[in-house]
Design a protein around this motif. Structure first.
Motif, short mmCIF file in Angstrom:
data_model
loop_
_atom_site.label_atom_id
_atom_site.label_comp_id
_atom_site.label_asym_id
_atom_site.label_seq_id
_atom_site.Cartn_x
_atom_site.Cartn_y
_atom_site.Cartn_z
N GLU A 1 0.80 -1.23 0.00
CA GLU A 1 0.00 0.00 0.00
C GLU A 1 0.83 1.27 0.00
O GLU A 1 0.27 2.39 -0.03
N SER A 2 2.13 1.19 0.03
CA SER A 2 2.98 2.38 0.06
C SER A 2 2.72 3.28 -1.13
O SER A 2 2.61 2.81 -2.27
N GLU A 3 2.64 4.57 -0.89
CA GLU A 3 2.49 5.58 -1.93
C GLU A 3 3.47 6.71 -1.62
O GLU A 3 3.24 7.51 -0.73
N TYR A 4 4.56 6.75 -2.36
CA TYR A 4 5.61 7.73 -2.08
C TYR A 4 5.30 9.11 -2.64
O TYR A 4 5.92 10.10 -2.24
N GLY A 5 4.35 9.19 -3.56
CA GLY A 5 4.06 10.46 -4.21
C GLY A 5 5.01 10.74 -5.35
O GLY A 5 5.91 9.96 -5.67
N GLU A 6 4.80 11.88 -5.99
CA GLU A 6 5.66 12.28 -7.10
C GLU A 6 7.03 12.73 -6.60
O GLU A 6 7.11 13.49 -5.64
N PRO A 7 8.10 12.25 -7.23
CA PRO A 7 9.43 12.70 -6.82
C PRO A 7 9.55 14.22 -6.86
O PRO A 7 9.04 14.87 -7.76
N SER A 8 10.20 14.75 -5.85
CA SER A 8 10.46 16.20 -5.74
C SER A 8 9.19 17.01 -5.59
O SER A 8 9.19 18.22 -5.85
N ALA A 9 8.09 16.39 -5.16
CA ALA A 9 6.86 17.17 -4.95
C ALA A 9 7.11 18.26 -3.93
O ALA A 9 7.70 18.03 -2.88
N GLY A 10 6.69 19.47 -4.24
CA GLY A 10 6.89 20.59 -3.34
C GLY A 10 8.33 21.05 -3.24
O GLY A 10 8.70 21.76 -2.31
N GLY A 11 9.16 20.62 -4.20
CA GLY A 11 10.56 21.07 -4.19
C GLY A 11 11.44 20.33 -3.20
O GLY A 11 12.57 20.75 -2.97
N ARG A 12 10.96 19.25 -2.62
CA ARG A 12 11.76 18.51 -1.66
C ARG A 12 12.89 17.74 -2.34
O ARG A 12 12.80 17.37 -3.50
N GLU A 13 13.94 17.47 -1.57
CA GLU A 13 15.02 16.63 -2.06
C GLU A 13 14.53 15.18 -2.16
O GLU A 13 13.50 14.81 -1.59
N THR A 14 15.29 14.36 -2.88
CA THR A 14 14.88 12.98 -3.11
C THR A 14 15.86 12.00 -2.47
O THR A 14 17.04 12.31 -2.25
N ILE A 15 15.32 10.79 -2.18
CA ILE A 15 16.16 9.72 -1.65
C ILE A 15 15.65 8.40 -2.19
O ILE A 15 14.44 8.15 -2.23
N SER A 16 16.55 7.55 -2.65
CA SER A 16 16.18 6.22 -3.09
C SER A 16 15.69 5.41 -1.90
O SER A 16 16.22 5.53 -0.78
N VAL A 17 14.71 4.55 -2.13
CA VAL A 17 14.25 3.67 -1.06
C VAL A 17 15.39 2.77 -0.58
O VAL A 17 15.42 2.35 0.58
N GLY A 18 16.37 2.53 -1.44
CA GLY A 18 17.53 1.73 -1.05
C GLY A 18 18.43 2.42 -0.05
O GLY A 18 19.23 1.78 0.63
N ALA A 19 18.32 3.75 0.06
CA ALA A 19 19.13 4.53 0.99
C ALA A 19 18.37 4.92 2.25
O ALA A 19 18.96 5.49 3.17
N TRP A 20 17.07 4.63 2.28
CA TRP A 20 16.21 5.13 3.35
C TRP A 20 16.67 4.66 4.73
O TRP A 20 16.86 5.46 5.65
N ALA A 21 16.85 3.34 4.90
CA ALA A 21 17.30 2.83 6.19
C ALA A 21 18.69 3.36 6.54
O ALA A 21 18.97 3.71 7.70
N GLN A 22 19.57 3.44 5.53
CA GLN A 22 20.93 3.91 5.79
C GLN A 22 20.93 5.36 6.26
O GLN A 22 21.75 5.75 7.11
N TYR A 23 20.02 6.17 5.74
CA TYR A 23 19.92 7.56 6.16
C TYR A 23 19.70 7.65 7.67
O TYR A 23 20.34 8.46 8.36
N TYR A 24 18.81 6.81 8.20
CA TYR A 24 18.54 6.85 9.64
C TYR A 24 19.72 6.30 10.43
O TYR A 24 20.11 6.86 11.47
N LEU A 25 20.32 5.21 9.97
CA LEU A 25 21.46 4.64 10.68
C LEU A 25 22.64 5.61 10.71
O LEU A 25 23.38 5.67 11.70
N ASP A 26 22.83 6.34 9.64
CA ASP A 26 23.96 7.28 9.56
C ASP A 26 23.77 8.52 10.42
O ASP A 26 24.75 9.10 10.88
N ASN A 27 22.52 8.92 10.64
CA ASN A 27 22.26 10.26 11.18
C ASN A 27 21.73 10.33 12.60
O ASN A 27 21.84 11.38 13.23
N PHE A 28 21.17 9.24 13.14
CA PHE A 28 20.44 9.37 14.40
C PHE A 28 20.86 8.31 15.41
O PHE A 28 21.15 7.17 15.07
N ALA A 29 20.85 8.73 16.69
CA ALA A 29 21.19 7.83 17.79
C ALA A 29 19.96 7.17 18.39
O ALA A 29 20.07 6.08 18.96
#
Length: 323
Positions: A85-113
């Motif tokens: 049921e996931s719906e990511y929406g249109e890439p860059s909607a509202g001018g936001r930056e983009t991230i591959s779903v393959g990097a999503w988990a890594q983003y959290y592991l890299d940035n947060f305690a």
């Protein structure tokens, strides 16, 4: 596809376990260790999100181009599970930056305690997720679980293009469809019936959610660390799908290829392949994850891998995220 729990031990620490169910033995999982200080980006679009990793991590890769599971040096764990049921929406909607779903988990592991830090950053809806088609022909539709050493948990789903977040220590179980709100409602119904009388037994994610919830709350909270880890392994094995099994009417219901168990407090990451049956683990204190260290990997399909395997990792160029 996939199941996850976060278990409380008798000493008040926490262990997260997950099973990876998938229909493609060529998913090419390897274990990687990534140091702090790595320059990263989201991997897709004209304006991918960029960051420098604050924490080192150990991760299980997927198709050689995604971080599907892992734990960082602060004890934060991220698990990616399928959600049709996931719906990511249109890439860059509202001018936001983009991230591959393959990097999503890594983003959290890299940035947060902690889960709380990650959830606060997510509430700002900082980027658009891009889900490419995987090599087996399916679109990468997923949701994400976070857990930390305090027992705090979160489930993040993208619906209608924006994150929907369930945050709190009570959200310790996760499977796949339907969306999490509906899973909770179905589980509440079965709580009224009482699992000691009857539990639903089909392969569906909703039924697995109920069985996992019952088993988790019924399991002893072992004080002995070895027994606690064994309890989590036993619960994940009990919910797994045998090799070669597949429900053609419900494609997410497929064989369990591997299991990963993360001991948050001990900073130890266990891995068990169902194709090469043995248990291996990585003690994060035994690998160099300081800024400036090399990324390294080990192929879990090798024969003879068992026990603590930090000495088996070899330097490798980090993989490129799914695009």
């Amino acid at each position: 596809m996939c199941s996850k729990i976060t278990y409380r031990t008798g000493t008040g620490t926490f262990i997260t376990g997950r099973g990876m169910d998938w229909n493609d033995l060529a998913a090419n999982t390897e274990l990687w260790v990534f140091p702090a200080g790595m320059q990263r980006d989201g991997g897709v679009g004209s304006s991918p999100v960029g960051w420098t990793s604050r924490f080192g991590s150990v991760v299980a890769s997927f198709y050689g181009s995604a971080s599907s599971d892992g734990m960082n040096t602060a004890g934060l764990v991220a698990n990616i599970l399928y959600l049709a049921e996931s719906e990511y929406g249109e890439p860059s909607a509202g001018g936001r930056e983009t991230i591959s779903v393959g990097a999503w988990a890594q983003y959290y592991l890299d940035n947060f305690a902690t889960v709380a830090e990650a959830v606060q950053a997510t509430r700002d809806d900082p980027f658009s997720i891009v889900g490419p088609v995987l090599p087996n022909g399916r679109v990468a539709l997923v949701h994400l679980s976070l857990s930390d050493s305090s027992g705090d948990c979160a489930v993040i789903e993208y619906l209608d293009g924006h994150p929907v977040i369930h945050h709190g220590p009570e959200y310790r179980v996760m499977t796949n469809s339907p969306v999490y709100d509906q899973q909770l409602a179905l589980n509440a119904y079965w709580d009224l019936i009482g699992g000691h009388k009857m539990l639903p037994g089909t392969l569906s994610a909703a039924d697995r959610f109920v069985r996992l919830s019952y088993n988790l709350k019924s399991s002893p909270e072992y004080e002995d660390r070895t027994m606690a880890v064994a309890s989590v392994f036993s619960q994940m094995r009990a919910i797994g799908m045998p090799l070669g099994m597949e429900d053609p009417d419900h494609p997410p219901n497929v064989s369990t290829l591997w299991r990963a168990i993360a001991d948050h407090d001990a900073r130890r990451y266990y891995f068990e392949s169902t194709v090469k049956p043995s248990v291996m683990w990585v003690d994060l204190d035994e690998v160099d994850l300081a800024s400036g260290a090399q990324a390294m990997a080990v192929d879990v399909s090798r024969d003879g891998l068992a026990g603590e395997v930090s000495a088996e990792f070899r330097p490798r160029e980090p993989f490129t995220f799914l695009a």
